[in-house]
Scaffold this motif. Structure first.
Motif, PDB file in Angstrom:
ATOM      1  N   ILE B  33       4.447  -5.605   1.802  1.00 17.03           N
ATOM      2  CA  ILE B  33       3.509  -4.603   2.308  1.00 17.03           C
ATOM      3  C   ILE B  33       2.612  -5.289   3.323  1.00 17.03           C
ATOM      4  CG2 ILE B  33       1.524  -3.194   1.669  1.00 17.03           C
ATOM      5  CD1 ILE B  33       3.000  -2.781  -1.042  1.00 17.03           C
ATOM      6  N   LEU B  34       2.493  -4.706   4.512  1.00 13.49           N
ATOM      7  CA  LEU B  34       1.700  -5.327   5.572  1.00 13.49           C
ATOM      8  C   LEU B  34       0.267  -4.824   5.497  1.00 13.49           C
ATOM      9  CD1 LEU B  34       4.264  -4.980   8.498  1.00 13.49           C
ATOM     10  CD2 LEU B  34       3.971  -6.879   6.915  1.00 13.49           C
ATOM     11  N   LYS B  72      -9.993   2.759   2.340  1.00 14.81           N
ATOM     12  CA  LYS B  72      -9.122   3.545   1.457  1.00 14.81           C
ATOM     13  C   LYS B  72      -7.673   3.078   1.604  1.00 14.81           C
ATOM     14  CE  LYS B  72      -7.619   7.645   2.415  1.00 14.81           C
ATOM     15  NZ  LYS B  72      -7.741   8.973   3.035  1.00 14.81           N
ATOM     16  N   ASN B  73      -7.252   2.866   2.845  1.00 11.72           N
ATOM     17  CA  ASN B  73      -5.889   2.394   3.105  1.00 11.72           C
ATOM     18  C   ASN B  73      -5.642   1.043   2.458  1.00 11.72           C
ATOM     19  OD1 ASN B  73      -4.468   4.297   4.420  1.00 11.72           O
ATOM     20  ND2 ASN B  73      -5.147   3.695   6.458  1.00 11.72           N
ATOM     21  N   ALA B  74      -6.652   0.164   2.567  1.00  9.07           N
ATOM     22  CA  ALA B  74      -6.513  -1.185   2.015  1.00  9.07           C
ATOM     23  C   ALA B  74      -6.289  -1.102   0.507  1.00  9.07           C
ATOM     24  CB  ALA B  74      -7.758  -2.006   2.337  1.00  9.07           C
ATOM     25  N   ARG B  75      -7.119  -0.310  -0.171  1.00 10.65           N
ATOM     26  CA  ARG B  75      -6.995  -0.203  -1.631  1.00 10.65           C
ATOM     27  C   ARG B  75      -5.665   0.414  -2.019  1.00 10.65           C
ATOM     28  NH1 ARG B  75     -12.552   0.327  -4.581  1.00 10.65           N
ATOM     29  NH2 ARG B  75     -11.132   0.348  -6.323  1.00 10.65           N
ATOM     30  N   ARG B  76      -5.234   1.389  -1.230  1.00 10.50           N
ATOM     31  CA  ARG B  76      -3.969   2.066  -1.527  1.00 10.50           C
ATOM     32  C   ARG B  76      -2.808   1.075  -1.428  1.00 10.50           C
ATOM     33  NH1 ARG B  76      -3.289   7.811   1.254  1.00 10.50           N
ATOM     34  NH2 ARG B  76      -4.808   8.506  -0.287  1.00 10.50           N
ATOM     35  N   LYS B  77      -2.847   0.251  -0.399  1.00  8.46           N
ATOM     36  CA  LYS B  77      -1.763  -0.719  -0.196  1.00  8.46           C
ATOM     37  C   LYS B  77      -1.747  -1.751  -1.316  1.00  8.46           C
ATOM     38  CE  LYS B  77      -1.119  -0.492   4.775  1.00  8.46           C
ATOM     39  NZ  LYS B  77      -1.302  -1.176   6.054  1.00  8.46           N
ATOM     40  N   ALA B  79      -2.910  -1.371  -4.386  1.00  6.30           N
ATOM     41  CA  ALA B  79      -2.454  -0.704  -5.610  1.00  6.30           C
ATOM     42  C   ALA B  79      -0.939  -0.543  -5.604  1.00  6.30           C
ATOM     43  CB  ALA B  79      -3.130   0.660  -5.726  1.00  6.30           C
ATOM     44  N   ARG B  80      -0.392  -0.219  -4.434  1.00  8.28           N
ATOM     45  CA  ARG B  80       1.052  -0.054  -4.322  1.00  8.28           C
ATOM     46  C   ARG B  80       1.762  -1.383  -4.588  1.00  8.28           C
ATOM     47  NH1 ARG B  80       5.089   0.901  -0.232  1.00  8.28           N
ATOM     48  NH2 ARG B  80       3.723   0.309   1.468  1.00  8.28           N
ATOM     49  N   SER B  81       1.173  -2.457  -4.045  1.00  6.12           N
ATOM     50  CA  SER B  81       1.761  -3.774  -4.251  1.00  6.12           C
ATOM     51  C   SER B  81       1.773  -4.137  -5.730  1.00  6.12           C
ATOM     52  CB  SER B  81       0.973  -4.802  -3.453  1.00  6.12           C
ATOM     53  OG  SER B  81       1.089  -6.074  -4.040  1.00  6.12           O
ATOM     54  N   PHE B  82       0.655  -3.862  -6.440  1.00  5.08           N
ATOM     55  CA  PHE B  82       0.577  -4.174  -7.863  1.00  5.08           C
ATOM     56  C   PHE B  82       1.590  -3.350  -8.644  1.00  5.08           C
ATOM     57  CE2 PHE B  82      -4.054  -5.868  -8.190  1.00  5.08           C
ATOM     58  CZ  PHE B  82      -3.695  -6.902  -7.357  1.00  5.08           C
ATOM     59  N   ALA B  83       1.684  -2.055  -8.327  1.00  3.68           N
ATOM     60  CA  ALA B  83       2.547  -1.150  -9.084  1.00  3.68           C
ATOM     61  C   ALA B  83       4.018  -1.443  -8.840  1.00  3.68           C
ATOM     62  CB  ALA B  83       2.215   0.293  -8.717  1.00  3.68           C
ATOM     63  N   GLU B  84       4.363  -1.771  -7.596  1.00  8.73           N
ATOM     64  CA  GLU B  84       5.779  -1.952  -7.268  1.00  8.73           C
ATOM     65  C   GLU B  84       6.195  -3.419  -7.299  1.00  8.73           C
ATOM     66  OE1 GLU B  84       6.398  -0.139  -3.484  1.00  8.73           O
ATOM     67  OE2 GLU B  84       5.770   1.851  -4.171  1.00  8.73           O
ATOM     68  N   GLY B  85       5.229  -4.326  -7.447  1.00  7.35           N
ATOM     69  CA  GLY B  85       5.551  -5.747  -7.443  1.00  7.35           C
ATOM     70  C   GLY B  85       5.971  -6.266  -6.086  1.00  7.35           C
ATOM     71  N   ALA B  86       5.407  -5.680  -5.039  1.00 10.57           N
ATOM     72  CA  ALA B  86       5.788  -6.096  -3.688  1.00 10.57           C
ATOM     73  C   ALA B  86       4.804  -7.157  -3.171  1.00 10.57           C
ATOM     74  CB  ALA B  86       5.776  -4.897  -2.743  1.00 10.57           C
ATOM     75  N   PRO B  87       5.300  -8.136  -2.407  1.00 15.34           N
ATOM     76  CA  PRO B  87       4.381  -9.116  -1.822  1.00 15.34           C
ATOM     77  C   PRO B  87       3.512  -8.484  -0.735  1.00 15.34           C
ATOM     78  CG  PRO B  87       6.628  -9.534  -1.109  1.00 15.34           C
ATOM     79  CD  PRO B  87       6.693  -8.421  -2.087  1.00 15.34           C
TER      80      PRO B  87
END
Lengths: 105, 139
Positions: B33-34, B72-77, B79-87
């Motif tokens: 995730i960038l 908001k975008n930063a937090r969303r990204k 959270a997505r990284s934590f949930a999906e396990g993405a770097p």
């Protein structure tokens, strides 16, 4: 720590060059070993982009400080992103030897 | 055509290039995730330094609503990284880097302080501490 100084000539008696991108010589001074290195600036006659090209040159030498008389409009943001400190000296008659003596104190 | 994005003011880029999750061996890593530099800075200003959003927005040279959107975008990204396990990779974004100018009263030279983490400022030429910050960007 390495310091870059812009110079008008290739001897310690020459004065500070008031431009950064199109200066005649870069002096790379190493505060730990006390050595100086004079590098002729290949971008002296450049039509444009002399500043960014000169940044590449001094950054590749690993300097942390650049001393000059003036810096152009394009270079400050690039230096800030590289965490290199800029020093502007107003006294144009100062010699390289004098500046080196001041920074090595 | 959409209005061009205003450039966000940053003092320093992040110290690291990103984060990688700890995973069980053999599992495939999802695409990174960038996280843009401006999103990183928004998160740093409001959650790490605990500024309020109006002050943080002023620091980045943008309006408060814009700051809120970036944040908001930063937090969303994240959270997505934590949930999906993405770097996470820090990179890009509409940003420019800047630092404050100081002038030395002893030797009358100007200098800037590119590393904001070092608050104590002395003149790099004559080692004098008789310096003051320039009001506006003089160059």
């Amino acid at each position: 720590m390495k310091i870059a100084i812009t110079s008008t000539g290739n001897s310690p008696e020459s004065t500070l060059d008031s431009r950064f991108g199109r200066c005649s010589y870069f002096v790379i001074y190493d505060t730990e070993s006390g050595t100086t290195e004079f590098i002729p600036n290949p971008n002296k006659e450049a039509m444009e982009g002399a500043g960014p090209a000169s940044i590449q040159l001094v950054a590749s030498k690993g300097v942390e400080k650049v001393i000059s008389g003036e810096f152009g409009g394009k270079v400050k943001a690039i230096f800030d992103s590289l965490k290199i400190q800029l020093v502007i000296v107003n006294d144009r008659t100062m010699t390289i030897a004098h500046i080196i003596e001041m920074v090595s104190k | 055509m959409a209005r061009p994005k205003k450039l966000r003011k940053l003092s320093n880029p992040p110290k690291i290039k990103g984060f990688r999750p700890i995973k069980p061996a053999g599992e495939v890593e999802p695409a990174p995730i960038l996280l843009d530099y401006d999103e990183f800075e928004a998160l740093r200003l409001s959650d790490y330094l605990q500024n309020n959003q109006a002050d943080a927005a002023r620091e980045m040279g943008i309006s408060r609503p814009t700051f809120a959107r970036i944040y908001k975008n930063a937090r969303r990204k994240i959270a997505r990284s934590f949930a999906e396990g993405a770097p996470i990779l820090f990179q890009g974004g509409p940003v420019y880097f800047t630092s404050e100018w100081y002038s030395c009263k002893n030797c009358r030279c100007f200098f800037n302080n590119p590393d904001k983490d070092k608050p104590s400022v002395i003149c790099p030429l004559c080692r004098s501490s008789d310096v003051h910050q320039c009001e506006t960007d003089t160059l």
